[in-house]
Design a protein around this motif. Structure first.
Motif, PDB file in Angstrom:
ATOM      1  N   ALA A  94       7.406  -3.993 -10.263  1.00 44.06           N
ATOM      2  CA  ALA A  94       8.256  -4.362 -11.390  1.00 44.06           C
ATOM      3  C   ALA A  94       8.452  -5.862 -11.376  1.00 44.06           C
ATOM      4  O   ALA A  94       7.525  -6.611 -11.082  1.00 44.06           O
ATOM      5  CB  ALA A  94       9.569  -3.616 -11.281  1.00 44.06           C
ATOM      6  N   GLY A  95       9.682  -6.284 -11.691  1.00 45.22           N
ATOM      7  CA  GLY A  95       9.936  -7.712 -11.792  1.00 45.22           C
ATOM      8  C   GLY A  95      10.048  -8.369 -10.426  1.00 45.22           C
ATOM      9  O   GLY A  95      10.628  -7.811  -9.500  1.00 45.22           O
ATOM     10  N   LEU A  96       9.460  -9.552 -10.313  1.00 44.48           N
ATOM     11  CA  LEU A  96       9.591 -10.370  -9.103  1.00 44.48           C
ATOM     12  C   LEU A  96      10.245 -11.679  -9.494  1.00 44.48           C
ATOM     13  O   LEU A  96       9.958 -12.221 -10.566  1.00 44.48           O
ATOM     14  CB  LEU A  96       8.223 -10.686  -8.509  1.00 44.48           C
ATOM     15  N   GLN A  97      11.088 -12.179  -8.615  1.00 40.69           N
ATOM     16  CA  GLN A  97      11.618 -13.523  -8.808  1.00 40.69           C
ATOM     17  C   GLN A  97      10.774 -14.447  -7.938  1.00 40.69           C
ATOM     18  O   GLN A  97      10.611 -14.194  -6.749  1.00 40.69           O
ATOM     19  CB  GLN A  97      13.086 -13.577  -8.386  1.00 40.69           C
TER      20      GLN A  97
ATOM     21  N   PHE B 184     -10.830  -6.038   0.267  1.00 42.04           N
ATOM     22  CA  PHE B 184     -10.995  -4.597   0.070  1.00 42.04           C
ATOM     23  C   PHE B 184      -9.662  -4.019  -0.387  1.00 42.04           C
ATOM     24  O   PHE B 184      -8.675  -4.056   0.362  1.00 42.04           O
ATOM     25  CB  PHE B 184     -11.425  -3.919   1.376  1.00 42.04           C
ATOM     26  N   GLU B 185      -9.636  -3.503  -1.600  1.00 49.31           N
ATOM     27  CA  GLU B 185      -8.397  -2.935  -2.154  1.00 49.31           C
ATOM     28  C   GLU B 185      -8.605  -1.444  -2.375  1.00 49.31           C
ATOM     29  O   GLU B 185      -9.570  -1.029  -3.016  1.00 49.31           O
ATOM     30  CB  GLU B 185      -8.043  -3.642  -3.465  1.00 49.31           C
ATOM     31  N   GLN B 186      -7.671  -0.662  -1.851  1.00 48.65           N
ATOM     32  CA  GLN B 186      -7.852   0.794  -1.954  1.00 48.65           C
ATOM     33  C   GLN B 186      -7.678   1.328  -3.368  1.00 48.65           C
ATOM     34  O   GLN B 186      -8.335   2.293  -3.748  1.00 48.65           O
ATOM     35  CB  GLN B 186      -6.866   1.510  -1.025  1.00 48.65           C
ATOM     36  N   ALA B 187      -6.832   0.685  -4.187  1.00 45.91           N
ATOM     37  CA  ALA B 187      -6.584   1.205  -5.543  1.00 45.91           C
ATOM     38  C   ALA B 187      -7.845   1.084  -6.387  1.00 45.91           C
ATOM     39  O   ALA B 187      -8.546   0.075  -6.311  1.00 45.91           O
ATOM     40  CB  ALA B 187      -5.447   0.434  -6.192  1.00 45.91           C
TER      41      ALA B 187
ATOM     42  N   GLN C 186       7.142 -14.884   0.184  1.00 45.06           N
ATOM     43  CA  GLN C 186       6.791 -15.050   1.598  1.00 45.06           C
ATOM     44  C   GLN C 186       5.325 -14.680   1.837  1.00 45.06           C
ATOM     45  O   GLN C 186       4.642 -15.301   2.646  1.00 45.06           O
ATOM     46  CB  GLN C 186       7.710 -14.196   2.458  1.00 45.06           C
ATOM     47  N   SER C 187       4.828 -13.672   1.093  1.00 45.33           N
ATOM     48  CA  SER C 187       3.410 -13.317   1.217  1.00 45.33           C
ATOM     49  C   SER C 187       2.530 -14.458   0.715  1.00 45.33           C
ATOM     50  O   SER C 187       1.479 -14.744   1.290  1.00 45.33           O
ATOM     51  CB  SER C 187       3.110 -12.043   0.418  1.00 45.33           C
ATOM     52  N   LEU C 188       2.967 -15.120  -0.365  1.00 41.77           N
ATOM     53  CA  LEU C 188       2.210 -16.283  -0.864  1.00 41.77           C
ATOM     54  C   LEU C 188       2.204 -17.386   0.201  1.00 41.77           C
ATOM     55  O   LEU C 188       1.165 -17.992   0.484  1.00 41.77           O
ATOM     56  CB  LEU C 188       2.841 -16.834  -2.146  1.00 41.77           C
TER      57      LEU C 188
ATOM     58  N   SER D 235       1.027  -0.543   6.259  1.00 40.15           N
ATOM     59  CA  SER D 235      -0.234  -1.094   6.779  1.00 40.15           C
ATOM     60  C   SER D 235      -0.927  -0.233   7.845  1.00 40.15           C
ATOM     61  O   SER D 235      -0.360   0.078   8.895  1.00 40.15           O
ATOM     62  CB  SER D 235       0.071  -2.468   7.382  1.00 40.15           C
ATOM     63  N   ARG D 236      -2.175   0.102   7.595  1.00 39.61           N
ATOM     64  CA  ARG D 236      -2.994   0.803   8.601  1.00 39.61           C
ATOM     65  C   ARG D 236      -3.390  -0.163   9.712  1.00 39.61           C
ATOM     66  O   ARG D 236      -3.550   0.224  10.862  1.00 39.61           O
ATOM     67  CB  ARG D 236      -4.278   1.341   7.946  1.00 39.61           C
ATOM     68  N   ILE D 237      -3.599  -1.413   9.327  1.00 39.41           N
ATOM     69  CA  ILE D 237      -4.015  -2.411  10.330  1.00 39.41           C
ATOM     70  C   ILE D 237      -2.868  -2.620  11.335  1.00 39.41           C
ATOM     71  O   ILE D 237      -3.083  -2.657  12.545  1.00 39.41           O
ATOM     72  CB  ILE D 237      -4.413  -3.742   9.647  1.00 39.41           C
TER      73      ILE D 237
ATOM     74  N   LYS E 298      13.325   5.677  -8.640  1.00 39.77           N
ATOM     75  CA  LYS E 298      14.395   5.670  -7.643  1.00 39.77           C
ATOM     76  C   LYS E 298      13.728   5.605  -6.277  1.00 39.77           C
ATOM     77  O   LYS E 298      12.850   6.429  -5.990  1.00 39.77           O
ATOM     78  CB  LYS E 298      15.204   6.956  -7.769  1.00 39.77           C
ATOM     79  N   TRP E 299      14.082   4.612  -5.489  1.00 41.19           N
ATOM     80  CA  TRP E 299      13.438   4.548  -4.173  1.00 41.19           C
ATOM     81  C   TRP E 299      14.403   4.095  -3.100  1.00 41.19           C
ATOM     82  O   TRP E 299      15.358   3.372  -3.381  1.00 41.19           O
ATOM     83  CB  TRP E 299      12.141   3.742  -4.234  1.00 41.19           C
ATOM     84  N   ALA E 300      14.149   4.580  -1.886  1.00 39.36           N
ATOM     85  CA  ALA E 300      15.036   4.298  -0.766  1.00 39.36           C
ATOM     86  C   ALA E 300      14.620   2.994  -0.103  1.00 39.36           C
ATOM     87  O   ALA E 300      13.429   2.677  -0.033  1.00 39.36           O
ATOM     88  CB  ALA E 300      14.950   5.426   0.251  1.00 39.36           C
TER      89      ALA E 300
ATOM     90  N   ALA F 176      14.847 -11.076  -2.544  1.00 38.40           N
ATOM     91  CA  ALA F 176      14.013 -11.657  -3.608  1.00 38.40           C
ATOM     92  C   ALA F 176      13.026 -12.702  -3.066  1.00 38.40           C
ATOM     93  O   ALA F 176      12.802 -13.737  -3.676  1.00 38.40           O
ATOM     94  CB  ALA F 176      14.872 -12.245  -4.724  1.00 38.40           C
ATOM     95  N   GLN F 177      12.469 -12.429  -1.894  1.00 35.50           N
ATOM     96  CA  GLN F 177      11.544 -13.399  -1.278  1.00 35.50           C
ATOM     97  C   GLN F 177      10.273 -12.744  -0.716  1.00 35.50           C
ATOM     98  O   GLN F 177       9.436 -13.451  -0.162  1.00 35.50           O
ATOM     99  CB  GLN F 177      12.249 -14.165  -0.158  1.00 35.50           C
ATOM    100  N   GLY F 178      10.133 -11.412  -0.827  1.00 33.07           N
ATOM    101  CA  GLY F 178       8.986 -10.746  -0.205  1.00 33.07           C
ATOM    102  C   GLY F 178       7.659 -11.233  -0.760  1.00 33.07           C
ATOM    103  O   GLY F 178       6.726 -11.548  -0.013  1.00 33.07           O
ATOM    104  N   ALA F 179       7.557 -11.318  -2.087  1.00 32.36           N
ATOM    105  CA  ALA F 179       6.311 -11.762  -2.709  1.00 32.36           C
ATOM    106  C   ALA F 179       6.056 -13.224  -2.366  1.00 32.36           C
ATOM    107  O   ALA F 179       4.939 -13.628  -2.039  1.00 32.36           O
ATOM    108  CB  ALA F 179       6.387 -11.570  -4.220  1.00 32.36           C
TER     109      ALA F 179
ATOM    110  N   GLY G 157      -6.546  -5.314   1.598  1.00 33.28           N
ATOM    111  CA  GLY G 157      -5.413  -5.275   0.675  1.00 33.28           C
ATOM    112  C   GLY G 157      -5.485  -6.391  -0.350  1.00 33.28           C
ATOM    113  O   GLY G 157      -5.427  -7.567  -0.003  1.00 33.28           O
ATOM    114  N   GLY G 158      -5.611  -6.006  -1.608  1.00 29.96           N
ATOM    115  CA  GLY G 158      -5.666  -6.989  -2.704  1.00 29.96           C
ATOM    116  C   GLY G 158      -4.329  -7.062  -3.415  1.00 29.96           C
ATOM    117  O   GLY G 158      -4.251  -6.990  -4.641  1.00 29.96           O
ATOM    118  N   GLY G 159      -3.243  -7.192  -2.635  1.00 27.75           N
ATOM    119  CA  GLY G 159      -1.910  -7.403  -3.214  1.00 27.75           C
ATOM    120  C   GLY G 159      -1.628  -8.894  -3.295  1.00 27.75           C
ATOM    121  O   GLY G 159      -2.555  -9.726  -3.288  1.00 27.75           O
TER     122      GLY G 159
END
Ligand SMILES: Cc1cc2nc3c(=O)[nH]c(=O)nc-3n(C[C@H](O)[C@H](O)[C@H](O)COP(=O)(O)OP(=O)(O)OC[C@H]3O[C@@H](n4cnc5c(N)ncnc54)[C@H](O)[C@@H]3O)c2cc1C
Length: 338
Positions: free
Chosen positions: A42-45, A31-34, A308-310, A164-166, A271-273, A303-306, A9-11
């Motif tokens: 979109a926008g991240l804080q 390894f990035e699938q895209a 937290q990944s960092l 995640s597949r992993i 629009k997403w759930a 507003a912390q997902g990105a 995952g190259g996110g």
């Protein structure tokens, strides 16, 4: 000491982990699938805890022209626009927390992270390269690519996001829980909105059973809108589903003019759930780790997902330090407090 890490995952989390590991002497492969980096998201804080990491690992300088530093975080009434709360940020966040509070488009952050990784280790990320799973192997783990190829390393990191597949292989199928909220997402050039552009802040527009958030991306040139609405039923979990303009306008009927102007003028309305997940019992299987949304997805309202990944990538590399062989497993376990 030569150590190799394979990152699925190259996110945001995967690229940050790759950079941090590279900076501490690891050889990395992502390894990035895209097939290529696209505009998905979109926008991240990015709050000061994330900005500090981006500065520390040499990414911020590649990102400067794309970020927007808002004047404040504020809350307004969604219908009247009446201000309720105003927390100054520009010039204040750096003094108080040691770094700025910024807003950025996800694609610009990914571009800056991947450019930094490429400068540290040219060709470290392979796009168009989906991973099927992993397997333990002698003194490490291996990644199994969709084409059947197997590659071994000292460490495998599953940074392959919310689906995640992993994680699926490590823990079985997950059970996402619909939160009872769906979200609208839109981007509109600020110049197009003219006097109806929202304030230069991170602005929460509050109302009964719904709220909206406006931010700026692309150096302030584009307004980012997220509107969250309560609803009991939903079936699909997707970031890229589009929605109907009349439906969005009906959801925010009578709300403040800047919000209606965005919904009227946006080229595309997504629009997403919003789905939530219970905390996982573990994030590690020997030499295989989960990281970011694969390990602990977070609702966008935090507003912390990105960020937290960092933090995950940064602290994992620190925890690994100079570990080799079986010490890698122990260092990973310590990192996650297991
Ligand atoms: C509209 C919206 C607004 C948000 N706002 C904020 C915010 O303000 N602040 C914040 O901190 N967070 C925010 N988030 C959350 C944030 O975007 C995520 O938490 C963050 O992107 C997670 O990073 P990640 O690296 O774990 O996963 P991702 O960024 O999702 O990356 C996972 C990567 O893995 C790849 N992948 C998946 N499966 C495979 C496979 N089998 N093989 C190879 N590659 C694979 C994917 O293509 C993707 O590139 C927001 C999210 C949304 C949707």
């Amino acid at each position: 000491m030569h150590r190799q890490a394979l990152i699925v995952g190259g996110g945001i989390g995967g690229l940050c982990a790759a950079i941090c590991l590279r900076l501490t002497g690891w050889e990395v492969q992502v390894f990035e699938q895209a097939p290529e980096i696209t505009e998905i998201g979109a926008g991240l804080q990015i709050s000061p805890n994330g900005v500090k990491i981006l500065e520390h690992i040499g990414v911020m300088e590649r990102l400067e022209s794309a970020v927007f530093e808002p004047e404040a975080i504020e809350i307004r009434m969604g219908v009247s626009g009446r201000p309720i709360l105003y927390l100054p940020m520009k010039g204040v966040a750096a003094q108080r927390w040691g770094a700025r509070y910024l807003q950025v488009h996800r694609a610009d952050l990914i571009t800056a992270l991947s450019a930094r990784l490429d400068a540290l280790q040219p060709g470290a990320m392979q796009t168009g390269c989906p991973v099927r799973g992993y397997a333990p192997c002698k003194e490490g783990a291996e990644v199994i690519l969709a084409n059947g190829r197997r590659i071994q390393a000292d460490l495998v990191i599953g940074a392959d996001g919310i689906h995640s597949r992993i994680r699926h292989q490590m823990l079985g199928p997950d059970a996402p829980r619909f939160t009872g909220n769906y979200a609208w997402r839109a981007l509109v050039p600020a110049a197009q909105l003219g006097a109806l552009a929202p304030p230069p802040s991170g602005c929460i527009w509050a109302g009964p059973k719904k709220h909206a958030v406006t931010t700026y991306v692309r150096g302030g040139a584009v307004v980012n809108f997220v509107g969250i609405v309560e609803q009991r039923t939903w079936r699909e979990e997707s970031w890229s589903r589009t929605g109907d303009r009349q439906e969005a306008l009906a959801d925010f009927d009578g709300w403040a003019p800047p919000l209606l102007a965005i919904l009227e003028q946006a080229e595309v309305l997504h629009k997403w759930a919003l789905f939530d997940r219970a905390p996982l019992p573990k994030w590690q299987d020997g030499h295989v780790m989960l990281l970011g949304d694969a390990a602990h997805p977070m609702l966008p309202s935090m507003a912390q997902g990105a960020v937290q990944s960092l933090e995950d990538g940064y602290h994992l590399a620190r925890a690994l330090g100079a570990a080799v062989g079986p010490d890698i497993v122990a260092a990973c376990a310590r990192h996650y407090g297991q």
